[in-house]
Design a protein around this motif. Structure first.
Motif, short mmCIF file in Angstrom:
data_model
loop_
_atom_site.label_atom_id
_atom_site.label_comp_id
_atom_site.label_asym_id
_atom_site.label_seq_id
_atom_site.Cartn_x
_atom_site.Cartn_y
_atom_site.Cartn_z
N HIS A 53 -10.60 5.94 -3.23
CA HIS A 53 -10.83 7.40 -3.30
C HIS A 53 -11.71 8.06 -2.01
CE1 HIS A 53 -10.43 11.39 -5.34
NE2 HIS A 53 -11.83 11.31 -5.26
N THR A 96 -6.40 9.86 -2.60
CA THR A 96 -6.54 8.37 -3.28
C THR A 96 -5.42 7.81 -2.58
OG1 THR A 96 -7.47 9.27 -5.12
CG2 THR A 96 -6.50 7.15 -5.27
N CYS A 123 -5.81 -2.62 2.72
CA CYS A 123 -6.22 -3.44 1.60
C CYS A 123 -6.16 -4.98 1.97
CB CYS A 123 -5.36 -3.02 0.51
SG CYS A 123 -5.67 -3.87 -1.07
N GLN A 177 -3.91 -3.70 -9.29
CA GLN A 177 -4.05 -2.43 -8.68
C GLN A 177 -5.41 -2.18 -8.22
OE1 GLN A 177 -2.09 0.15 -11.59
NE2 GLN A 177 -0.21 -0.10 -10.59
N SER A 178 -5.45 -1.53 -6.95
CA SER A 178 -6.63 -1.11 -6.73
C SER A 178 -6.51 0.30 -5.95
CB SER A 178 -7.24 -1.96 -5.64
OG SER A 178 -8.66 -1.38 -4.81
N SER A 179 -7.56 1.15 -5.87
CA SER A 179 -7.39 2.54 -5.27
C SER A 179 -8.62 2.66 -4.51
CB SER A 179 -7.05 3.74 -6.05
OG SER A 179 -8.20 3.64 -6.95
N TRP A 231 -11.25 -3.48 1.13
CA TRP A 231 -10.74 -2.21 1.99
C TRP A 231 -11.45 -2.20 3.17
CZ3 TRP A 231 -6.85 0.88 0.44
CH2 TRP A 231 -6.27 0.81 -0.61
N GLN A 235 0.77 -1.10 -0.05
CA GLN A 235 0.02 -0.04 -0.07
C GLN A 235 0.66 1.13 -0.12
OE1 GLN A 235 -3.10 -1.63 3.26
NE2 GLN A 235 -3.89 0.33 2.33
N GLN A 282 -3.59 3.93 -2.43
CA GLN A 282 -3.21 2.75 -3.57
C GLN A 282 -3.04 1.38 -3.00
OE1 GLN A 282 -3.40 3.25 -6.79
NE2 GLN A 282 -3.70 5.31 -6.95
N CYS A 283 -3.30 0.49 -3.65
CA CYS A 283 -3.01 -0.81 -3.19
C CYS A 283 -2.68 -1.78 -4.59
CB CYS A 283 -4.20 -1.43 -2.62
SG CYS A 283 -4.10 -3.22 -2.14
N ASN A 284 -1.38 -2.35 -4.29
CA ASN A 284 -0.73 -3.37 -5.39
C ASN A 284 -0.62 -4.59 -5.08
OD1 ASN A 284 -0.60 -0.71 -7.12
ND2 ASN A 284 1.38 -0.68 -6.72
#
Lengths: 113, 113
Positions: free
Chosen positions: B76, B20, B90, B72-74, B35, B6, B22-24
């Motif tokens: 917001h 925002t 995440c 990938q996830s985000s 989340w 993250q 981020q999560c990879n």
């Protein structure tokens, strides 16, 4: 119950003492998880129970840690001969089954002095 | 190796602003992504869950996106409020039995007036 219940919410113990942490999962949830969260760190998996299957103990950090789940419901995490590095929040979670959303309790804050 | 990363590790924003997170991930085989919001001293609470076929999911002022191709996830957050100050975690699930949840270390968000 309405949610995952953990007790005690806070525990201060002397180094070398044993402690027991209790988790009462949501009624009907077959999966139960224990995690450890140190200050500012992510969740560390400890142990996983699923129904009557043998538990996944792969996350237990040492043989001082053990857990049991009686009757497929309440679980107890036992830490023997506590060390200062055991100080953390111990979170219990449960879910209807594998892959379902996990619901967390509020945690048991353990401080070893 | 199954991992969830993250970013940023921490973030400070003014009340009312958007942000925002981020999560990879490299979890395989992928099942779903969640989340969680964790207020200080509390257990994590689920915000959103997305499966492979879902690109976006909203929960009030929280909108999560998922790109399963790039893994990938985000998350917001719109019109941030002081109560949004928390750690956002995440969690990625693998589609197999047993303990299958992989946790990021979280993003600590602080909203200031």
């Amino acid at each position: 119950g309405a949610g995952v219940s953990q007790s005690p919410s806070n525990k201060v113990t002397e180094k070398g003492k044993d402690v027991e942490l209790r988790c009462d999962p949501i009624s009907g949830h077959t999966a139960l998880y224990w995690y450890r969260q140190s200050l500012g760190q992510g969740l560390e998996f400890l142990i996983y129970f699923q129904g009557n299957s043998a538990p996944d103990k792969s996350g237990l950090p040492s043989d001082r840690f053990s857990a049991e789940r009686t009757g497929g419901s309440v679980s107890t995490l036992t830490i023997q001969r506590t060390q200062q590095e055991d100080s953390a929040v111990y979170l219990c979670a449960s879910s209807l089954g594998p892959g379902n959303t996990i619901y967390f309790g509020e945690g048991s804050w353990l401080t070893v002095v | 190796k199954n991992q969830v990363e993250q970013s940023p590790q921490s973030l400070i924003i003014l009340e009312g602003k958007n942000c925002t997170l981020q999560c990879n991930y490299t979890v395989s085989p992928f099942s779903n992504l969640r989340w969680y919001k964790q207020d200080t001293g509390r257990g994590p609470v689920s915000l959103t869950i997305m499966t492979f076929s879902e690109n976006t999911k909203s929960n009030g002022r929280y909108t999560a996106t998922l790109d399963a191709d790039t893994k990938q996830s985000s998350l917001h957050i719109t019109a941030s409020q002081l109560s949004d100050s928390a750690s956002y975690i995440c969690v990625v699930s693998a589609s197999r039995g047993g303990n299958q949840f992989y946790f990021g270390t979280g993003t600590s968000l602080t909203v200031i007036p």
